[in-house]
Each structure stands twice: as structure tokens, then as C-alpha cells.
Design a protein around this motif. Structure first.
Motif, PDB file in Angstrom:
ATOM      1  N   MET A  42       1.200  18.705   2.754  1.00 51.02           N
ATOM      2  CA  MET A  42       2.410  18.011   2.307  1.00 51.02           C
ATOM      3  C   MET A  42       2.174  17.517   0.895  1.00 51.02           C
ATOM      4  N   GLY A  43       3.085  17.838  -0.023  1.00 48.64           N
ATOM      5  CA  GLY A  43       2.800  17.453  -1.389  1.00 48.64           C
ATOM      6  C   GLY A  43       4.002  17.349  -2.301  1.00 48.64           C
ATOM      7  N   ILE A  44       3.770  16.694  -3.413  1.00 46.68           N
ATOM      8  CA  ILE A  44       4.705  16.616  -4.532  1.00 46.68           C
ATOM      9  C   ILE A  44       4.219  17.647  -5.538  1.00 46.68           C
ATOM     10  N   VAL A  45       4.948  18.726  -5.709  1.00 48.46           N
ATOM     11  CA  VAL A  45       4.454  19.833  -6.531  1.00 48.46           C
ATOM     12  C   VAL A  45       5.366  20.129  -7.720  1.00 48.46           C
ATOM     13  N   ASN A  46       6.272  19.209  -8.028  1.00 47.44           N
ATOM     14  CA  ASN A  46       7.131  19.373  -9.196  1.00 47.44           C
ATOM     15  C   ASN A  46       7.209  18.044  -9.935  1.00 47.44           C
TER      16      ASN A  46
ATOM     17  N   SER B 256       3.016   3.082   2.790  1.00 46.35           N
ATOM     18  CA  SER B 256       1.596   3.129   3.151  1.00 46.35           C
ATOM     19  C   SER B 256       0.995   4.517   2.967  1.00 46.35           C
ATOM     20  N   HIS B 257       1.841   5.537   2.784  1.00 44.98           N
ATOM     21  CA  HIS B 257       1.325   6.901   2.628  1.00 44.98           C
ATOM     22  C   HIS B 257       0.850   7.102   1.188  1.00 44.98           C
ATOM     23  N   PRO B 258      -0.293   7.762   0.972  1.00 46.45           N
ATOM     24  CA  PRO B 258      -0.803   7.956  -0.396  1.00 46.45           C
ATOM     25  C   PRO B 258       0.189   8.623  -1.343  1.00 46.45           C
ATOM     26  N   LEU B 259       1.047   9.505  -0.850  1.00 50.54           N
ATOM     27  CA  LEU B 259       1.989  10.192  -1.730  1.00 50.54           C
ATOM     28  C   LEU B 259       3.059   9.251  -2.287  1.00 50.54           C
ATOM     29  N   SER B 260       3.284   8.132  -1.620  1.00 53.73           N
ATOM     30  CA  SER B 260       4.334   7.222  -2.079  1.00 53.73           C
ATOM     31  C   SER B 260       4.011   6.601  -3.426  1.00 53.73           C
ATOM     32  N   SER B 261       2.735   6.514  -3.770  1.00 63.60           N
ATOM     33  CA  SER B 261       2.322   5.854  -5.011  1.00 63.60           C
ATOM     34  C   SER B 261       2.177   6.818  -6.187  1.00 63.60           C
ATOM     35  N   VAL B 262       2.538   8.083  -6.002  1.00 63.61           N
ATOM     36  CA  VAL B 262       2.454   9.069  -7.091  1.00 63.61           C
ATOM     37  C   VAL B 262       3.619   8.835  -8.036  1.00 63.61           C
ATOM     38  N   ARG B 263       3.323   8.465  -9.264  1.00 66.68           N
ATOM     39  CA  ARG B 263       4.339   8.022 -10.208  1.00 66.68           C
ATOM     40  C   ARG B 263       4.581   9.057 -11.306  1.00 66.68           C
ATOM     41  N   GLU B 264       5.631   8.769 -12.084  1.00 65.04           N
ATOM     42  CA  GLU B 264       5.966   9.564 -13.263  1.00 65.04           C
ATOM     43  C   GLU B 264       6.031  11.070 -12.935  1.00 65.04           C
ATOM     44  N   ALA B 265       5.453  11.910 -13.796  1.00 68.54           N
ATOM     45  CA  ALA B 265       5.539  13.364 -13.608  1.00 68.54           C
ATOM     46  C   ALA B 265       4.287  13.940 -12.950  1.00 68.54           C
ATOM     47  N   TYR B 266       3.523  13.079 -12.275  1.00 69.00           N
ATOM     48  CA  TYR B 266       2.302  13.564 -11.634  1.00 69.00           C
ATOM     49  C   TYR B 266       2.604  14.310 -10.339  1.00 69.00           C
ATOM     50  N   ASN B 267       1.664  15.159  -9.945  1.00 69.16           N
ATOM     51  CA  ASN B 267       1.714  15.890  -8.684  1.00 69.16           C
ATOM     52  C   ASN B 267       0.602  15.396  -7.772  1.00 69.16           C
ATOM     53  N   ALA B 268       0.789  15.580  -6.489  1.00 70.09           N
ATOM     54  CA  ALA B 268      -0.268  15.285  -5.526  1.00 70.09           C
ATOM     55  C   ALA B 268      -0.013  16.100  -4.271  1.00 70.09           C
ATOM     56  N   VAL B 269      -1.079  16.592  -3.663  1.00 69.35           N
ATOM     57  CA  VAL B 269      -0.967  17.403  -2.454  1.00 69.35           C
ATOM     58  C   VAL B 269      -1.923  16.843  -1.404  1.00 69.35           C
ATOM     59  N   PHE B 270      -1.391  16.607  -0.218  1.00 65.99           N
ATOM     60  CA  PHE B 270      -2.119  16.014   0.894  1.00 65.99           C
ATOM     61  C   PHE B 270      -2.398  17.126   1.904  1.00 65.99           C
TER      62      PHE B 270
END
Length: 434
Positions: A157-161, A275-289
Motif C-alpha cells: 500500500m503506498g503513495i506513489v504520485n 496512526s498509520h505511517p503513510l498518514s504523515s507523508v507530506r508535500e510531494a513525497y512518496n512512500a510505500v508500505f
């Protein structure tokens, strides 16, 4: 021992990413030589507009005939940063036919024709590497297909854009509406003049298809990925999310079924707990869990776009492919042995957050609850708030469900729309990451 004859590289495309690749190859030439075991030499740069000034690149290297560059007989590795389907597909095929390994950043092409490209690379005994195609500088593709090759990945599960994350982050942190946040993203260069590929989820869906294929060792095409854009996300949705202790992200979610017999791949906006780590991904950063059976939960985080970050991933692949060339070997190719089917979105088990505009009178809540029950969907929480609508009275009703098949949830929403007491479905949002 160090080999003195250089490995020759053809650069296909010299835009934002390509120019950064050329710059790093030049400024870090000595380091790259030591890391690889041989010099790497930029032998030609294929472009569409040869008259454009490209600082730091010898004009003698510029050509508009990419095919001739690949066929001239001395190229060892091609770096494709053109993007799109054609002419990139034809050029990569030409490279393989001429004994040239390929490094690509082309997510759209890999999502659509990855299987054919992998087959061509294998047929000719060559490499196809594409770390830069997903999540920019974040090391993700290689860890998933090499470091986790002995494990079983069950969920990604991730933020990829980065563009969509910037927009949603601004809506969350400032209370801005969608258009206002998009305008800011455009002004800062995060969003293209035509942001459709980003905000409608096409970019994320292509990356999801690539990651799903790697994670589950099965072929997943772009058409297999369920996709929803984020243009309908509103400030009211964020207000509801905050009341639930959540925020909203555009997520790519890839899952192996509990019985292991199928997989699902989807991209859509969703509420996730703070509480999920992806919730704190800010600005234009990506993160994949990534959730693996033995390794547990892993998170990969960093800049997901931009010339320098993407070029970093390209150069990492270049080093790996160059080392393979010297060793007369190849790295891992496609792994699709499981041949698992991709289930439709209706089979996904999830939760819904539904906001309804209803008549403010007795019995409405019971009627709504009955509709949920008739479709086999259990209600978790309900919040009702009355408000004047200028003529009579209308209420806002927010329902959060328990987990249920998406088809049942979707059917419930359609039935709710037909009720006389339901004046409108203001928003529908899935709830993930709990």
C-alpha cells in the motif's frame, strides 16, 4: 582488475531526467568507473530538438536518429527516458535485437507491455532494469524483486504520485479546496499544465501494475488495475476524516487474497488513520508500505519525482547493468510463475465512509439502516446533523460501515440513491489502513 575499454551508453531522451543522467555520468565519471570496474562513456544522445542548447553535453553526441544510434554496433547499454509507448517500445526492442541491455524509467510502457519486453530481454540474454519507473529515487523495485525474493509479499500500500500527495496535503493542512490546492501545485511546478494523468490516477495505476507483478510473481497489466481519481475530494471530506482521526491519501493498494488464489490491484482516494505511517507523508513525497510474511512490515520513503532523484535511480540501474555486462551475466528478469488471476474490485473487502443528504424527519435513519441490512452490510457508526436548507429541513447523515465486499457496498449506495428520503449522496470514501 580494472578494464580500460569503456562501456558505451546511448541516452534516449534528454529532458529533465535525461539531462540529469548526462550530468551525473560526467561529474561522477571517476566514481562510476571504480564502482563498475570499467569506464562508462556517453556515446550518443538521441533527441527530438537538436537545436536546443544542452549545457554540459558535447553537441557532437546529439542525434535525432535514435534507431541508427542503437544499430551502429558499439553500444553496450541504452538508457530510455523518453516516456510514453512509442517510439520507446520500438527503440527498446531495437536495442535488444542489437545486443544492448536497457535501463528504463518508462512506467506507462512497462505497465502495458512489460511481459513482452521481459521476454525479448530474456530471448537475447540481456538486462531490463527499471527502478526509476516507480517512486523516483526510492529504492523499491530492486528490494522487492531481489532482497525479498525469498519471502512472500501479501500486501503493498503506498503513495506513489507526488503531485496528488502535494494537493491532498495542502487541502488537509490549510483547509484549501481542491482547485486552490491544484493551482498552487501548478504554480510550484509539481503539477503539469494538464494534470489528468496524476489527479485521475493513471500515473499511480501504471506504477501499481508494475509493483503488483513484482510482489505477487504474476502478470498484472494496467487494464487490471481499478482506478478512481481524486478530483471529487472536498474540504468537507477532510473535515469528516479529521473527526474520525484520519486523513485522506490517493493510495495504490495491492493485495493477495486470503486463500492465495488471486490478487487485487487498485488506486483510489481513501481515509487512513493518523496512526498509520503513510498518514504523515507530506508535500510531494512518496512512500510505500510493504507487508511480507517473514520480514513483516517495511516502509520505503523519499522523493518520488524530479530530475535529480529519478536520475539517481537510473544511475543505480546503470551501475548494476554495467557490472552484469562485465561479468557476462544478467540480473533477475520477470518472475510470473504464479499466474494468479486479478480479481475485480467488487471482490475487495473494505470499509466505506458515506455522506448522505437526507430529509430531516422521523424514520429516515431506520430506512437507511434497513437498506444497508438488505445488502448484507453492517454499520459501524452513524452521525446525523440537522441543518436548514432554505425551504424545509435537511440533515447530513454520515455512515461508516464495517468491512464488506466492495460490490455489496456499491450496491448499497445505489439503493440509497433511489430512496425518496435521500436527497443526495454527497461523498463516498473507502477507509483503509486500520
Amino acid at each position: 582488475m580494472m578494464r580500460t575499454r569503456p562501456l558505451k551508453v546511448a541516452l534516449l531522451g534528454c529532458g529533465v531526467v535525461g539531462s540529469e543522467v548526462a550530468r551525473i555520468m560526467t561529474t561522477h565519471a571517476d566514481d562510476l568507473t571504480q564502482r563498475i570496474g570499467a569506464p562508462v562513456e556517453l556515446a550518443g544522445v538521441a533527441v527530438r530538438r537538436p537545436s536546443k542548447v544542452r549545457e554540459g553535453i558535447d553537441p557532437a553526441l546529439i542525434t535525432t536518429d535514435a534507431t541508427a544510434l542503437l544499430k551502429r554496433g558499439d553500444i553496450d547499454i541504452a538508457i530510455e527516458v523518453i516516456g510514453g509507448i512509442e517510439p520507446a517500445r520500438a527503440l527498446i526492442t531495437t536495442a535488444f535485437e542489437n545486443g544492448i541491455s536497457v535501463v528504463s524509467a518508462n512506467k506507462a510502457l512497462l505497465a502495458q507491455d512489460g511481459a513482452a519486453l521481459h521476454a525479448a530481454a530474456e530471448q537475447h540474454g540481456l538486462d531490463l532494469y527499471y527502478e526509476a519507473a516507480v517512486a523516483g529515487a526510492i529504492p523499491l523495485v530492486r528490494p522487492m524483486r531481489e532482497s525479498l525474493a525469498g519471502d512472500k509479499i501479501n500486501r503493498v500500500m503506498g503513495i506513489v504520485n507526488g503531485t496528488t500527495n502535494f494537493i491532498l496535503d495542502k487541502m488537509d493542512s490549510t483547509g484549501a479546496g481542491y482547485q486552490e490546492a491544484l493551482d498552487e501545485a501548478t504554480a510550484l511546478g509539481y503539477a503539469e499544465a494538464d494534470p489528468t494523468a496524476d489527479v485521475e490516477g493513471y500515473d499511480a495505476a501504471a506504477k501499481a501494475a508494475i509493483l503488483a507483478g513484482i510482489a505477487f510473481h504474476t502478470r498484472v497489466r494496467l487494464d487490471d488495475v481499478y482506478r478512481e481519481g481524486m478530483t471529487e475530494v472536498s474540504a468537507a471530506d477532510f473535515a469528516s476524516a479529521k473527526r474520525m482521526g484520519c486523513t485522506i491519501k490517493l493510495l495504490a493498494i495491492l493485495e493477495r487474497a486470503a486463500d492465495g488464489e488471486s490478487v487485487t490491484a487498485r488506486v483510489h482516494p481513501a481515509m487512513i488513520p493518523l496512526s498509520h505511517p503513510l498518514s504523515s507523508v507530506r508535500e510531494a513525497y512518496n512512500a510505500v508500505f510493504v507487508e511480507a510474511e517473514a520480514a513483516g512490515r517495511l516502509m520505503f520513503y523519499g522523493p518520488g519525482a524530479g530530475g535529480a532523484p529519478t536520475a539517481s535511480a537510473v544511475l543505480g540501474d546503470l551501475v548494476a547493468v554495467a557490472r552484469n555486462k562485465l561479468a557476462e551475466s544478467t540480473g533477475p528478469g520477470e518472475s510470473a510463475y504464479t499466474q494468479l488471476p486479478v480479481s475485480p474490485m467488487g471482490d475487495v473487502v473494505t470499509r466505506y465512509h458515506i455522506s448522505l443528504d437526507v430529509a430531516d424527519k422521523p424514520g429516515v435513519l431506520a430506512q437507511v439502516a434497513t437498506t444497508f441490512a438488505e445488502h448484507g452490510v453492517s454499520i459501524d457508526t452513524v452521525r446525523q446533523q440537522g441543518r436548514p436548507d432554505g425551504v424545509g429541513k435537511e440533515a447530513s447523515l454520515v455512515v461508516v460501515t464495517h468491512r464488506a465486499p466492495d460490490a455489496a457496498l456499491s450496491g448499497t449506495v445505489e439503493a440509497l440513491r433511489k430512496l425518496d428520503t435521500v436527497h443526495g449522496v454527497a461523498s463516498i470514501m473507502r477507509v483503509e489502513g486500520e
